[in-house]
Design a protein around this motif. Structure first.
Motif, PDB file in Angstrom:
ATOM      1  N   GLY A 260       8.200  -4.682   5.544  1.00 43.39           N
ATOM      2  CA  GLY A 260       9.360  -4.443   4.699  1.00 43.39           C
ATOM      3  C   GLY A 260       9.601  -2.971   4.465  1.00 43.39           C
ATOM      4  N   ALA A 261      10.622  -2.701   3.678  1.00 47.21           N
ATOM      5  CA  ALA A 261      11.026  -1.324   3.380  1.00 47.21           C
ATOM      6  C   ALA A 261      11.612  -1.283   1.973  1.00 47.21           C
ATOM      7  N   PRO A 262      11.729  -0.100   1.394  1.00 48.69           N
ATOM      8  CA  PRO A 262      12.386   0.001   0.078  1.00 48.69           C
ATOM      9  C   PRO A 262      13.810  -0.555   0.143  1.00 48.69           C
ATOM     10  N   LEU A 263      14.283  -1.105  -0.952  1.00 47.58           N
ATOM     11  CA  LEU A 263      15.618  -1.706  -1.011  1.00 47.58           C
ATOM     12  C   LEU A 263      16.700  -0.664  -0.731  1.00 47.58           C
ATOM     13  N   THR A 264      17.684  -1.069   0.051  1.00 50.96           N
ATOM     14  CA  THR A 264      18.852  -0.203   0.259  1.00 50.96           C
ATOM     15  C   THR A 264      19.808  -0.375  -0.922  1.00 50.96           C
ATOM     16  N   ASP A 298       4.549   3.340 -12.637  1.00 49.29           N
ATOM     17  CA  ASP A 298       5.107   4.132 -11.526  1.00 49.29           C
ATOM     18  C   ASP A 298       5.778   3.254 -10.464  1.00 49.29           C
ATOM     19  N   HIS A 300       8.701   2.852  -9.170  1.00 47.79           N
ATOM     20  CA  HIS A 300      10.072   3.311  -8.941  1.00 47.79           C
ATOM     21  C   HIS A 300      10.594   2.699  -7.655  1.00 47.79           C
ATOM     22  N   MET A 301      11.818   3.059  -7.286  1.00 49.28           N
ATOM     23  CA  MET A 301      12.489   2.336  -6.192  1.00 49.28           C
ATOM     24  C   MET A 301      11.830   2.561  -4.832  1.00 49.28           C
ATOM     25  N   ASN A 302      10.972   3.574  -4.718  1.00 48.96           N
ATOM     26  CA  ASN A 302      10.299   3.817  -3.436  1.00 48.96           C
ATOM     27  C   ASN A 302       8.935   3.145  -3.364  1.00 48.96           C
ATOM     28  N   LEU A 305       8.372  -2.857  -1.560  1.00 45.97           N
ATOM     29  CA  LEU A 305       8.977  -3.115  -0.253  1.00 45.97           C
ATOM     30  C   LEU A 305       9.523  -4.531  -0.206  1.00 45.97           C
ATOM     31  N   ILE A 316       3.479  -1.382  -3.745  1.00 45.61           N
ATOM     32  CA  ILE A 316       2.493  -0.444  -3.192  1.00 45.61           C
ATOM     33  C   ILE A 316       2.278   0.702  -4.182  1.00 45.61           C
ATOM     34  N   ASP A 317       1.286   1.549  -3.904  1.00 43.30           N
ATOM     35  CA  ASP A 317       0.988   2.704  -4.762  1.00 43.30           C
ATOM     36  C   ASP A 317       0.767   2.301  -6.215  1.00 43.30           C
TER      37      ASP A 317
END
Lengths: 476, 89
Positions: A260-264, A298, A300-302, A305, A316-317
């Motif tokens: 996956g990836a961070p939301l667009t 923490d 946040h949006m980044n 995923l 993550i993180d």
């Protein structure tokens, strides 16, 4: 019906004796004794060996509990998870590469091969890679500057601290941050001591080296591992599998790479608009609830995923989760003020912020049942251990309840997070008090989710919202 | 001009291999130029920015050089940023 959590639940948990305690036999890692080490280095290695042993025990217990709970229905999913965890903890890491910018980002990537020959991508984060900052006088000007305190392991295998100055805008930002923190620090130390019932001098914060949260040095790796352990305990499956192990002479977390990836922008708009009707809503609410349980500061949006193929999220993180906490007065659902426990640094959870946009967005039934079962397991174990159950009821308890597996795992998880070894080589009693109190507060949060099926909506000062509606241009 | 002038973005595939580097430089107005990034990545960064160094707020592409510095400190299974264009995997 709301179940109550006794005031000294944590203390009872730590004092209760199990009738049938069975600790898995496992080879213990002992600190090296064939070299003469400086006291600090010897203490560091002893502490890391202690944490490694604790984490190994937790993994074994969680694995055994998972098997026993599914004794008639051992799922391939459960077996795979156990296999993956074992591999993350014990198998060699191949194809290692530094990720990101050298000297700035200490994460490495690599691959691990499981016993059945599958190759798993992993991220390796050393404990000494945590960003610690300190104020020191500049050697030329004498003025205080912000430095990054780096723990570096030399060729002799001994860890030393190197100090590298920040420059540019980072330096100004950090100096401002440190000055603000310095003003608040005294109050924080006093508040921590009062909250945990320890002496002021026993407060765990290290004033010499300040982290970016009100947590002490070495917390990051513990918190990363604990996030995964709590995810396994609850069965939410929103944190990638993470092991704590020795790597290159220090403790490190090894985390399975998540898809996956961070939301667009478009994806986030759809989640905000569709809410509980979105195909990924179940997983996002589970992550929001996990952030509440973990006291995430923490997310946040980044830092989470989304995999559209499976409609699932992974956080993550997690290094800034499960820090110290305190009690605050906030309005309850009935409008009256109530005293609740929140992290010392405010929550920051984009999943909590997104899910609170809809009043009809709740945790799914399976997840709520997992939490109820977990709570009942611990409650019944305590009753059994304290001889408060009728013999017929006691005899009906499954083995994993009678052995207190969930209770032991939870205690060990918070011990790993918060207990510290003193200069005499023994665990500091004040740190055990902190761990016990945090277990109690975790169970209170668990109870809240069972009753309300979603995290509380907190005032801005206790939940530092990212400002998603504004970022998306959805504010009126 | 002080500060970072450019960094490089690498997309990561499911096997962990990095794409060819994409340069992120500064526009004439000093903001970070995200135009060369894959649409979804640029879209995310343009909307939400990136965490600042003290983890106390977000930094936007309008912060230019500082935004590039903050990107270097991030890590993500899908993306990577470095100050050099050399692929590592």
């Amino acid at each position: 019906m709301e179940q109550t959590v006794p005031q000294a639940f944590g203390e009872r948990l730590s004092q209760a004796e199990s009738k049938e305690v069975k600790r898995p036999e496992k080879k213990k890692k002992r600190p090296e004794t064939d070299v003469i080490l400086a006291p600090e280095e010897a203490a560091r290695r002893h502490e890391e060996a202690r944490l490694w042993n604790l984490a190994s025990g937790i993994d074994e217990t969680l694995g055994q509990r998972a098997i026993l709970r599914n004794i008639e229905n051992i799922t391939s999913e459960g077996m795979e998870k156990g296999r993956r965890m074992e591999a993350l903890r014990d198998c060699p890491i191949a194809n290692r590469q530094e990720v990101g910018e050298p000297g700035v980002n200490t994460t490495e990537t690599g691959t691990i091969e499981t016993k059945i020959g599958e190759s798993v991508r992993v991220f390796i984060k050393p404990q000494n890679g945590e960003l610690r900052i300190t104020l020191r006088p500049d050697q030329f000007s004498g003025k205080n500057r912000a430095y990054r305190a780096l723990q570096v392991i030399g060729a002799d295998g001994v860890m030393r601290t190197e100090y590298r100055p920040f420059t540019g805008r980072k330096a100004n930002e950090l100096l401002n941050y440190l000055e603000r923190r310095a003003a608040d620090d005294q109050l924080t130390v006093m508040e921590l001591a009062a909250h945990y019932g320890i002496a002021y001098e026993e407060s765990p914060l290290n004033q010499a080296e300040i982290g970016l949260r009100v947590i002490d040095a070495g917390h990051g790796a513990r918190a990363e591992y604990v996030a995964s352990a709590i995810d396994r305990l609850t069965g939410f499956d929103v944190i990638p599998n993470t092991a704590l192990r020795e790597d290159k002479g220090t403790l490190a977390t090894v985390q399975e790479s998540a898809a996956g990836a961070p939301l667009t922008y478009d994806q986030t708009v759809e989640f905000v608009k569709q809410g509980p009707r979105h195909s990924g809503a179940k997983s996002l609410m589970r992550l929001a609830c996990m952030d509440y349980l973990l006291n995430s500061t923490d997310r946040h949006m980044n830092n989470f995923l989304y995999d559209p193929a499976t409609h699932t999220f992974k956080g993550i993180d997690n290094g800034y989760s499960n820090g110290y906490s305190h009690m605050v007065d906030v309005p309850g659902p009935d409008g009256r003020n109530q005293l609740i426990n929140v992290p010392l640094d405010p929550y920051l959870s984009a999943p909590m912020e997104i899910t609170e946009q809809h009043d009809d967005w709740f945790l799914d039934d399976e997840a709520v049942n997992n939490l109820k079962n977990l709570f009942d397991e611990i409650k019944n174990y305590l009753l059994f251990a304290e001889n408060k159950l009728e013999p017929t009821a006691a005899n009906k308890l499954p083995r994993y309840v009678r052995e207190g597996m969930a209770f032991k795992a939870l205690n060990d998880i918070y011990s790993l997070l918060h207990e510290r070894t003193g200069p005499d080589g023994h665990i500091k009693p004040s740190s055990t008090k902190i761990a016990s109190r945090e277990v109690t507060e975790f169970l209170r949060r668990l109870n809240h989710l069972i009753v309300h099926r979603r995290p509380p909506k907190l005032p801005q000062q206790y939940h530092s919202r990212v400002g998603i509606a504004k970022a998306l241009g959805l504010e009126p | 001009m002080e500060g970072l002038q450019k960094i490089y973005f690498f997309q990561i595939d499911s096997a962990g291999h990095e794409s060819n580097p994409v340069e992120i430089g500064l526009a004439p107005d000093g903001s970070a130029d995200l135009s060369q990034l894959p649409p979804k990545v640029g879209d995310h960064l343009r909307t939400f920015g990136v965490r600042n160094f003290t983890h106390s707020g977000q930094v936007t592409f309008k912060d230019g050089s500082y935004f590039l510095e903050c990107l270097l400190a991030t890590d993500n299974p899908s993306w990577r940023f470095r100050s050099t264009p050399d692929k590592k995997s």
